[in-house]
Design an enzyme around this catalytic site. Structure first.
Site, PDB file in Angstrom:
ATOM      1  N   ASP A 216       0.831  -1.193   0.002  1.00  0.00           N
ATOM      2  CA  ASP A 216      -0.031  -0.021   0.008  1.00  0.00           C
ATOM      3  C   ASP A 216       0.869   1.240  -0.022  1.00  0.00           C
ATOM      4  OD1 ASP A 216      -2.327   1.700   0.285  1.00  0.00           O
ATOM      5  OD2 ASP A 216      -1.705   1.770   2.333  1.00  0.00           O
ATOM      6  N   ASP A 414      -2.017  -0.903   6.005  1.00  0.00           N
ATOM      7  CA  ASP A 414      -2.176  -0.451   7.218  1.00  0.00           C
ATOM      8  C   ASP A 414      -3.613   0.224   7.765  1.00  0.00           C
ATOM      9  OD1 ASP A 414      -1.858   1.854   5.759  1.00  0.00           O
ATOM     10  OD2 ASP A 414      -1.648   3.119   7.356  1.00  0.00           O
ATOM     11  N   ASP A 418      -7.234  -1.893   3.421  1.00  0.00           N
ATOM     12  CA  ASP A 418      -6.186  -3.095   2.956  1.00  0.00           C
ATOM     13  C   ASP A 418      -6.646  -4.429   3.743  1.00  0.00           C
ATOM     14  OD1 ASP A 418      -4.556  -1.118   1.940  1.00  0.00           O
ATOM     15  OD2 ASP A 418      -3.758  -0.544   3.649  1.00  0.00           O
TER      16      ASP A 418
END
Length: 538
Positions: A216, A414, A418
């Site tokens: 990410d 995080d 996600d």
């Protein structure tokens, strides 16, 4: 939040008994539950969370949607814009008409995606259990064969019994039983010292097979907090004057961009008078008798007739294409310059990507941000494969696509957005500063949030798995070599017991070697990317 419709909506299951509709207003307010329903309208003030998915019917503001999108740049909304529950209103006052509640909301849909991904994840049994399940029955059979064989060959009962007992003792699977838990205990303990929390033994086998690592962007590769990155003062204006004027004008605003500009100034900005916020465009204030405006470059140009030089316009377009937010600043009709605010890359991210490649992993950037910002960050850290503009459901689908192409995937993230992808990946790694949903869906948690520690986590997990396999090999090899000697009557049971104890000591000692594991990540890292101060034109 103030309610503008259905002020006393109730549910029957909350009442002490069924009441006549005309008498419900007499109930004690303490037992009345306010429940949102579709078509309700709610007032959302600055700093409040939007209670459910809806449509803006009045007002304009900036929405912090990082809990869902993972991106730190706020989303500007006006009348007619759709908003999602659990996001935060960081700008002006909004009136939102609720369009979805309960299980129909976007947040609930993401939770279902995460649950489905976790349910379909295969469990890996411990390697020691698989070996012991076969080895123990074989040893018992061999002991019986030794006992019966000596009797058939004319040996005494004492000799036959001694050979059988020695066979059982020498093959006692203590070392096999200690091989996994001791290495796992030492490895996870060392990981805890380094800020690496490993969920269980199945994680170790997953790290060995991983060949692709999906990352990410916001909060993982970048800091996830907006800050001033570029100052471009006009000719004759210093960078300090530009930043001080903008900070003084933005002092009264709660917008994330304003907070980033104010935070970049040392000390308290000059007090401003007549502060006015033009939601979605910028702010104006009177500072030392001069009118200072700070906002979108087109707004400053159209509304205040302040025209920026061509060089500044070209630079602003390039910065915005890279994902930055550009603010133009003017004072009494004079153009002072532009300020770029954006998320910054963590100091160790580029080195972490290089270490992933050294471990044989292919890095992939997966983000909900726009293509320009994603490509800019990917270029800075050295990632070749980029997938941008991806929704939370799209991230889950991307993981499944990689699985379909026979890739073993580790996912690092995080945010709530996600969580489903973390659960679906073969190895999920969550940053410790992230959301509880991401941590709950992951296999490894990195307490510090440093991407370089992720590489250390994979190295430690692989080293621990290698130690377990080494323990199992030597324990098994020791038994394979000693069992024939015991069956032939060449080993005394006392000697067999001592040898068996030695094998257990060897396994424990070998596992303790993991305490010497050294991390590449260090406590002190280089400072964050400094503010770029463009040279003033001559």
């Amino acid at each position: 939040m103030a309610r503008t419709r259905h002020p006393l909506r109730q549910t029957r299951d909350h009442l002490p008994g069924r009441c006549h509709p005309q008498r419900r207003h007499r109930l004690d307010p303490a037992i009345v539950r306010h429940a949102l329903a579709v078509a309700d309208q709610v007032v959302v003030r600055p700093g409040e969370k939007i209670p459910s998915d809806g449509l803006v019917v009045d007002g304009a503001s900036a929405i912090d949607a990082s809990i869902l999108t993972g991106e730190s740049v706020p989303i500007e909304v006006t009348k007619g814009s759709r908003v999602v529950g659990a996001t935060v209103n960081v700008g002006g006052r909004l009136i939102v008409e609720i369009t979805r509640v309960g299980a129909d909301t976007e947040l609930a849909r993401m939770q279902r995606l995460m649950d489905e991904a976790q349910t379909g994840k295969a469990k890996v049994q411990r390697l020691a259990d698989r070996v012991s399940a076969v080895f123990v029955p074989i040893v018992i059979v061999l002991a019986i064969i030794a006992f019966v064989g000596w009797l058939l060959l004319g040996g005494s009962l004492e000799v036959a019994f001694t050979a059988a007992v020695a066979t059982l003792i020498i093959a006692c699977p203590c070392a096999l039983g200690l091989a996994t838990p001791t290495a796992l205990l030492v490895g996870t303990g060392r990981g805890s010292q380094l800020g690496i929390l490993i969920r269980g033994p199945q994680v170790l086998e997953q790290t060995r097979q991983v060949d692709t690592i999906v990352l990410d962007k916001t909060g993982t590769i970048t800091n996830g907090v907006m800050s001033v990155t570029t100052l471009s003062p006009a000719p004759g204006i210093t960078s300090e004057d530009l930043l001080a004027s903008a900070a003084a004008a933005e002092w009264g605003s709660e917008h994330p961009v304003a907070r980033a500009i104010v935070a970049a100034v040392e000390g308290t900005p000059t007090p401003a008078e007549g502060f006015t916020s033009h939601v979605g465009f910028g702010v104006q204030a009177v500072i030392d008798g001069a009118v200072v405006v700070a906002g979108r470059p087109l707004w400053v140009e159209d509304q205040w007739s302040v025209h920026a030089p061509a060089t500044h316009r070209t630079e602003a377009e390039a910065l915005e294409a890279a994902g930055a937010t550009v603010i133009a600043v003017a004072r009494d009709g004079e153009f002072l310059g532009t300020i770029a605010v954006s998320d910054t890359v963590k100091p160790t991210s580029a080195e972490a990507i290089a270490r992933f490649r050294a471990l044989g992993l292919r890095p992939v950037l997966l983000t909900g941000d726009n293509a320009g910002a994603a490509l800019h960050i990917a270029t800075l850290v050295g990632i070749d494969e980029v997938r941008s503009g991806v929704t939370p459901a799209g991230k889950l689908e991307a993981i499944r696509q990689l699985h379909a192409s026979r890739r073993v995937v580790a996912m690092v993230g995080d945010g709530v957005n996600d969580a489903a992808a973390l659960a679906a990946a073969d190895l999920g790694v969550a940053m410790g500063g992230g959301t509880d949903a991401a941590i709950a869906a992951s296999d490894i948690t990195i307490v510090s949030g440093d991407l370089l520690v992720v590489a250390d986590a994979i190295r430690l997990a692989r080293r621990t798995l290698g130690t377990i396999k080494g323990n199992l090999f030597w324990a098994f090899a020791y038994n394979i070599a000693a069992i024939p000697l015991a069956m032939l009557g060449l080993l005394n049971p006392l000697i067999a017991a001592a040898a068996m104890a030695f094998s257990s000591v060897f396994v424990v000692t070998n596992s303790l070697r993991l305490r010497r594991f050294r991390a590449h990540a260090t406590a002190s890292v280089a400072a964050a990317t400094p503010i770029s101060r463009t040279r003033q034109p001559a």
